[in-house]
Design an enzyme around this catalytic site. Sequence first.
Site, mmCIF file in Angstrom:
data_model
loop_
_atom_site.group_PDB
_atom_site.id
_atom_site.type_symbol
_atom_site.label_atom_id
_atom_site.label_comp_id
_atom_site.label_asym_id
_atom_site.label_seq_id
_atom_site.Cartn_x
_atom_site.Cartn_y
_atom_site.Cartn_z
ATOM 1 N N HIS A 1 -27.570 10.874 2.564
ATOM 2 C CA HIS A 1 -28.343 11.457 1.479
ATOM 3 C C HIS A 1 -27.590 12.605 0.803
ATOM 4 O O HIS A 1 -27.940 13.021 -0.305
ATOM 5 C CB HIS A 1 -29.673 11.966 2.062
ATOM 6 C CG HIS A 1 -30.687 12.347 1.038
ATOM 7 N ND1 HIS A 1 -30.391 13.076 -0.087
ATOM 8 C CD2 HIS A 1 -32.004 12.075 0.957
ATOM 9 C CE1 HIS A 1 -31.491 13.246 -0.794
ATOM 10 N NE2 HIS A 1 -32.478 12.645 -0.184
ATOM 11 N N CYS A 2 -26.531 13.129 1.448
ATOM 12 C CA CYS A 2 -25.963 14.390 0.945
ATOM 13 C C CYS A 2 -24.648 14.221 0.195
ATOM 14 O O CYS A 2 -24.587 14.452 -1.014
ATOM 15 C CB CYS A 2 -25.752 15.352 2.105
ATOM 16 S SG CYS A 2 -27.288 15.784 2.909
ATOM 17 N N ILE A 3 -23.584 13.840 0.919
ATOM 18 C CA ILE A 3 -22.236 13.926 0.353
ATOM 19 C C ILE A 3 -22.055 13.045 -0.890
ATOM 20 O O ILE A 3 -21.426 13.477 -1.852
ATOM 21 C CB ILE A 3 -21.155 13.621 1.425
ATOM 22 C CG1 ILE A 3 -21.436 14.395 2.717
ATOM 23 C CG2 ILE A 3 -19.761 13.928 0.919
ATOM 24 C CD1 ILE A 3 -21.323 15.878 2.642
#
Length: 448
Positions: free
Chosen positions: A285-287
């Site tokens: 979900h982040c990088i």
Amino acid sequence: MEDLTGCAPNETIRKMQTREARIGIIGMGYVGLPLALLFSDERFQVTGFDIDEAKVSALNAGRSYIVRIAPETITNAQGAGFRATANYGEIEQMDAVIICVPTPLDEHNDPDLSFVKGTIESIAPHVRAGQLIVLESTTYPGTTEEIVIPLLEAGNTRGLKAARSVEQVGFHVGFSPEREDPGNDTVARHDIPKVVGGCGPIAVELATAMYGTIFRRVVPVSSTSVAEMTKLLENIYRCVNIALVNELKQLCMRMGIDIHEVIDAAKTKPFGFQAFYPGPGLGGHCIPIDPFYLAWKAREFDFRTRFIELAGELNARMPYFVVDQVAAGLNEQSKCLKGARILVLGLAYKRDIDDLRESPSLTIIELLKSRGAEVAYNDPYFPTVGKGRHYDLNMVSTPLDEIEKFDATLIVTDHSSYDYGAIVEKSKLVVDTRNATKGIESAKVVRC
Ligand SMILES: NC(=O)c1ccc[n+]([C@@H]2O[C@H](COP(=O)([O-])OP(=O)(O)OC[C@H]3O[C@@H](n4cnc5c(N)ncnc54)[C@H](O)[C@@H]3O)[C@@H](O)[C@H]2O)c1
């Protein structure tokens, strides 16, 4: 007349210290649920809010829907007063409310703040004076000031405002980035320092007191924008460095150098170097997502974030590179990709987790299929895979004892439960994107 003063900050701090404060956490996902359990461990009475009724029912029945969270952890938390609800009317009873809802990208790769906005609009009527509201969802600098506070103020039926000074009566608003690293147990959660930024001194003081009960170190910063930007810097730093090693890996392959050996040697330097590892592409979900929140915001300032764009481009090319390596490996065995049977090992975006959001496996499977391969997968965390926002696979995990039937085994996720020696032995060809077969000498292995 209604008392608008609410709880005085000192009284709220006392309640935090004595664990009498009630904590509400919105979004019972990968971030919100573990956070709720941390507060429960500290004997706080925690209420988890979620619009997903299935999650609310599961939690209230003492069930877990995240593999690494044991059901006993939920039932223990229930013993400390934890319960879940979809009823925002209960927000009023909370002393602090922490928001952990998704912040994805939309179809144009622009920030999609609909979950944050929806949450704020739902809670705004119930927010009372003295309450602390903290956003933890990753987002671009300025979100708390430009979106969260105006929506809270506009929707508050009591006409309350965010308290920006010690004298002002109102609610307190902060931002604190989440630093969860799923599957990484090398640092205990409470040893991960917690950055907090507040809108006004009381917000920072309250957030510091609250997080100080579960984290050993709280790092107050001067504004919510600094806290928001801190999270993005951390993730962009990872994204850019992963892109760098992904590019150098491709050069090293041409030069006949093992990039992993190079990284292992480089990381013996005691200063100025941090190891990042190449792989099949970004996931989670982040990088793959957060850097684009900043790239989008930068346009408002007539600024191009070229490092982010370049890293995004390099990382997004990796699944194509992997598929080319499978084709090249088959070619060495006088086979072609079209019609070949490929077994993809690992759907999760990283080792030992049950999360496939933005996983490179999904793109790789679709690319292999589009080039005519017959694709199956194995993942102990996903017995089946259906349809998501960016994929429609409808597949069932293939047992590993069928590995011999495939023309190639493609290791995309290096789950630690796999026996790589046996996998190499039984496979006709192994394409390894994670260096999982390190130390296994075999002409059948292509490391890429
Ligand atoms: N997963 C990670 O490793 C990680 C790490 C750091 C930061 N983050 C950030 O934390 C945030 C949450 O991520 P996540 O992985 O926990 O997401 P998730 O999808 O696992 O969980 C989000 C939860 O919020 C719920 N939800 C959505 N809208 C809601 C609403 N209006 N009211 C109540 N509940 C609502 C969903 O039903 C879901 O249960 C994101 O901004 C993400 O970028 C995630």
